[in-house]
Structures are given as structure tokens and as C-alpha cells.
Design a protein around this motif. Structure first.
Motif, mmCIF file in Angstrom:
data_model
loop_
_atom_site.group_PDB
_atom_site.id
_atom_site.type_symbol
_atom_site.label_atom_id
_atom_site.label_comp_id
_atom_site.label_asym_id
_atom_site.label_seq_id
_atom_site.Cartn_x
_atom_site.Cartn_y
_atom_site.Cartn_z
ATOM 1 N N ALA A 146 -51.955 -24.241 -2.978
ATOM 2 C CA ALA A 146 -51.774 -22.933 -2.345
ATOM 3 C C ALA A 146 -51.520 -21.852 -3.395
ATOM 4 C CB ALA A 146 -50.613 -22.996 -1.347
ATOM 5 N N LYS A 147 -50.700 -22.156 -4.392
ATOM 6 C CA LYS A 147 -50.423 -21.171 -5.440
ATOM 7 C C LYS A 147 -51.675 -20.860 -6.253
ATOM 8 C CE LYS A 147 -45.524 -22.297 -6.089
ATOM 9 N NZ LYS A 147 -44.506 -22.800 -7.043
ATOM 10 N N MET A 148 -52.477 -21.891 -6.522
ATOM 11 C CA MET A 148 -53.701 -21.674 -7.295
ATOM 12 C C MET A 148 -54.672 -20.779 -6.528
ATOM 13 S SD MET A 148 -53.372 -23.314 -10.200
ATOM 14 C CE MET A 148 -54.795 -24.088 -10.932
ATOM 15 N N LEU A 149 -54.823 -21.011 -5.241
ATOM 16 C CA LEU A 149 -55.757 -20.215 -4.443
ATOM 17 C C LEU A 149 -55.350 -18.747 -4.410
ATOM 18 C CD1 LEU A 149 -56.427 -22.646 -1.440
ATOM 19 C CD2 LEU A 149 -57.968 -22.077 -3.332
ATOM 20 N N VAL A 150 -54.052 -18.504 -4.388
ATOM 21 C CA VAL A 150 -53.575 -17.110 -4.426
ATOM 22 C C VAL A 150 -53.995 -16.447 -5.734
ATOM 23 C CG1 VAL A 150 -51.518 -15.652 -4.546
ATOM 24 C CG2 VAL A 150 -51.652 -17.488 -2.850
ATOM 25 N N GLN A 151 -53.844 -17.153 -6.848
ATOM 26 C CA GLN A 151 -54.223 -16.601 -8.149
ATOM 27 C C GLN A 151 -55.734 -16.383 -8.251
ATOM 28 O OE1 GLN A 151 -51.639 -17.973 -11.714
ATOM 29 N NE2 GLN A 151 -51.862 -19.788 -10.431
ATOM 30 N N PHE A 152 -56.515 -17.320 -7.728
ATOM 31 C CA PHE A 152 -57.968 -17.160 -7.771
ATOM 32 C C PHE A 152 -58.380 -15.868 -7.061
ATOM 33 C CE2 PHE A 152 -58.472 -22.083 -7.658
ATOM 34 C CZ PHE A 152 -57.921 -22.159 -8.927
ATOM 35 N N LYS A 153 -57.794 -15.649 -5.887
ATOM 36 C CA LYS A 153 -58.140 -14.473 -5.104
ATOM 37 C C LYS A 153 -57.724 -13.193 -5.812
ATOM 38 C CE LYS A 153 -57.671 -12.488 -0.481
ATOM 39 N NZ LYS A 153 -57.093 -12.671 0.884
ATOM 40 N N GLU A 154 -56.517 -13.180 -6.388
ATOM 41 C CA GLU A 154 -56.022 -11.983 -7.076
ATOM 42 C C GLU A 154 -56.903 -11.607 -8.268
ATOM 43 O OE1 GLU A 154 -52.056 -12.950 -8.164
ATOM 44 O OE2 GLU A 154 -51.207 -12.459 -6.182
ATOM 45 N N LYS A 155 -57.445 -12.597 -8.964
ATOM 46 C CA LYS A 155 -58.205 -12.341 -10.177
ATOM 47 C C LYS A 155 -59.713 -12.374 -9.958
ATOM 48 C CE LYS A 155 -54.444 -14.169 -12.991
ATOM 49 N NZ LYS A 155 -53.960 -12.812 -13.326
ATOM 50 N N GLY A 156 -60.145 -12.537 -8.714
ATOM 51 C CA GLY A 156 -61.560 -12.521 -8.403
ATOM 52 C C GLY A 156 -62.320 -13.686 -9.009
#
Length: 300
Positions: A146-156
Motif C-alpha cells: 500500500a505504501k509503495m502504490l502511494v509513492q508510485f502515484k505521487e511520482k507518476g
């Protein structure tokens, strides 16, 4: 012993009284003590049935059936320091009160059965406690993902999965270098299949470490030449040292996303060109072999 009618009446009352006791014990049992209480109740019912059969046989002049001959473990079994009124120790107390010999007199305690019943109840209670504790623990894989997916979305970024085969760091870097147009090494990258390009990246990391021993020997637990050989020729996992060597070899800034944080490894290059930025995802809990790297590409 009295007449047959008196004995039958007494036996009926004893069964009724025992049923009441059994119901009370089972009603008051908890998850942790239920198995021990059930064992205790079964033993009490067995003993009552055995005693009543012995009394009926004696009244009818028949041979009295013998009880199970189990060795007394009086010297081997440690008694609990503080007896309790229910649960495991309650079983021992009730066994002592209700055990009857063939002639109607109190029989020597069967400590072997008491010990086995106690051990079984303690084991079941420990297993139940461990299950409850595990159920209350957060799922590390789910939290990490879940934390990784949040970072992926934030950084495109979008994730490209890399095979977890021991070469994942080098395969992920190879994929990233290909995305930004940086050649992997001597010869044409096209001569190698995509899943074999990690070999050039491994050789590049090993070559840099071997050529700059002062930057690496302090971090090694083995001779430099042995370490270099493992990185170059085997499926030895790569880590921070290899990322540092690759950042300097290819003049790239390596950004590693992991469990809610980001780590950046810079090449410290003094060249005229700014280093390219490449992205990796690092996992600790989501893959069966342990630590793992995936490649992160720009979302289109």
C-alpha cells in the motif's frame, strides 16, 4: 452397599449430579481452557461409569473389572505452585477427589493421566494464544504494498515486474538504463535477450568495485577478489555497494522507493552532463525469496 434398588437410585442421582457439574464447568470455560475442561469432564464421566460398573458387578457376585494399570509418576511430575479452581489445575483437583478403587476406597492418584491432561491443555492454550497474537499483527506485505502504490502515484511511475531470481537488482537497472538510452556495456545490447542483459550490468558493477578497492574493502567480510567474482559470475544478490558502483559507472542518479521512504544514490560526477535519474522499487516482504527490486517506468 445396600440393595439393588438403593444402588440404582444412588447411581441415578450420581449421574444427574455429575451432569449438572459438567454443564457448569463447560459453561464457565474460556477459549483457552475449553479443551482442558472437556478433558476433565470426560475423565470424571469415565470414572463414575467405571465405579458404578464395579459396584454392580460386586453386588451381583461377578468378577470386578480391573482399572487400567498406569505407572504412578509421583516422583517425575512437578506440581503447580499455585493451584487454581478451574482449567488445568482444576482437572487435577477433581481427579484426586473422584478417583475410586475397586473396593470403594480412594485409589492412588493416577499422576500419568493428570500430567498428560495438563500438558495437553497447556499446549492448546499456547497455540490459541499464538493464533490470537498473530491475528492482531498487521500484514506486512499488505502494508508495504500500500505504501509503495502511494509513492508510485505521487511520482507518476508504473512498475515493471522483474523476475525474482537473484539477479533482480541488475535486471532492474538494465531495464532503467535502456529506458533512458544508456548503453549497458561493450558490444550491442540488442545482441542479448532482455532477460539476459543483467549480465552486462553485473560485469560493470564488478569491474568498478575491483578498480576502486579503497571505496569498498572496508564494507566487505571477505577478500575483494572473491567478492568481485561472486558479483560478476554468480546469482549473488546485489545491494547498496552494487548500486553505488553502478551509479558511478553509468553516471546516473538511482532513486530507490521502499516502504514509504525514498533513497537516492548519486554518482558524484564532475562531468559536464547532469546525471540521468533512474527509479527502482525495493521490497522486503512481498516476495518469497526475500529482498527484491523492480523497475519503475514513467507513466504514459
Amino acid at each position: 452397599m445396600g440393595t439393588l434398588e438403593e444402588m440404582q437410585a444412588r447411581h441415578g442421582k450420581e449421574k444427574k449430579d455429575l451432569q449438572t457439574r459438567v454443564m457448569q464447568k463447560k459453561k464457565g470455560a474460556t477459549k483457552k481452557t475449553r479443551k482442558g475442561v472437556n478433558t476433565e469432564c470426560e475423565e470424571l464421566e469415565r470414572q463414575l461409569k467405571e465405579r458404578q460398573e464395579q459396584e454392580r458387578a460386586a453386588l451381583n457376585g461377578e468378577a470386578v473389572p480391573e482399572a487400567d494399570d498406569i505407572p504412578d509418576l509421583d516422583e517425575l511430575v512437578e506440581e503447580p505452585a499455585a493451584p487454581q479452581s478451574n482449567g488445568v489445575n482444576g482437572l487435577v483437583e477433581n481427579l484426586e477427589r473422584t478417583t475410586i478403587s475397586e473396593d470403594g476406597q480412594p485409589r492412588k492418584r493416577n499422576r500419568a493421566k493428570e500430567h498428560l491432561a495438563r500438558r495437553a491443555a497447556e499446549k492448546d492454550a499456547a497455540v490459541e494464544e499464538a493464533k490470537n497474537e498473530a491475528a492482531n499483527q498487521p500484514d506486512k506485505k499488505t502494508v508495504e504494498r500500500a505504501k509503495m502504490l502511494v509513492q508510485f502515484k505521487e511520482k507518476g511511475l508504473v512498475e515493471k515486474g522483474i523476475r525474482p531470481d537473484g539477479h533482480c537488482l541488475f535486471s532492474a537497472v538494465a531495464d532503467q538504463l535502456s529506458q533512458v538510452g544508456i548503453p549497458l556495456g561493450a558490444g550491442s545490447d540488442a545482441e542479448l535477450k532482455e532477460d539476459q542483459r543483467y549480465k552486462l550490468v553485473r560485469k560493470a558493477a564488478a569491474r568498478y568495485i575491483e578498480g576502486h578497492p579503497d571505496d569498498f574493502v572496508a564494507w566487505l567480510d571477505e577478500p575483494l577478489n572473491q567478492y568481485v567474482e561472486k558479483i560478476r559470475d554468480t546469482a549473488e544478490w546485489g545491494g547498496h555497494l552494487e548500486l553505488l558502483a553502478l551509479a558511478k559507472t553509468y553516471n546516473v542518479e538511482i532513486c530507490v522507493l521502499q516502504d514509504g521512504i525514498a533513497q537516492t544514490i548519486e554518482p558524484d560526477s564532475d562531468g559536464p552532463e547532469a546525471p540521468e535519474k533512474i527509479w527502482l522499487a525495493y521490497y522486503r516482504h512481498n516476495f518469497g525469496l526475500g529482498e527484491h527490486y523492480n523497475s519503475l517506468r514513467r507513466a504514459t
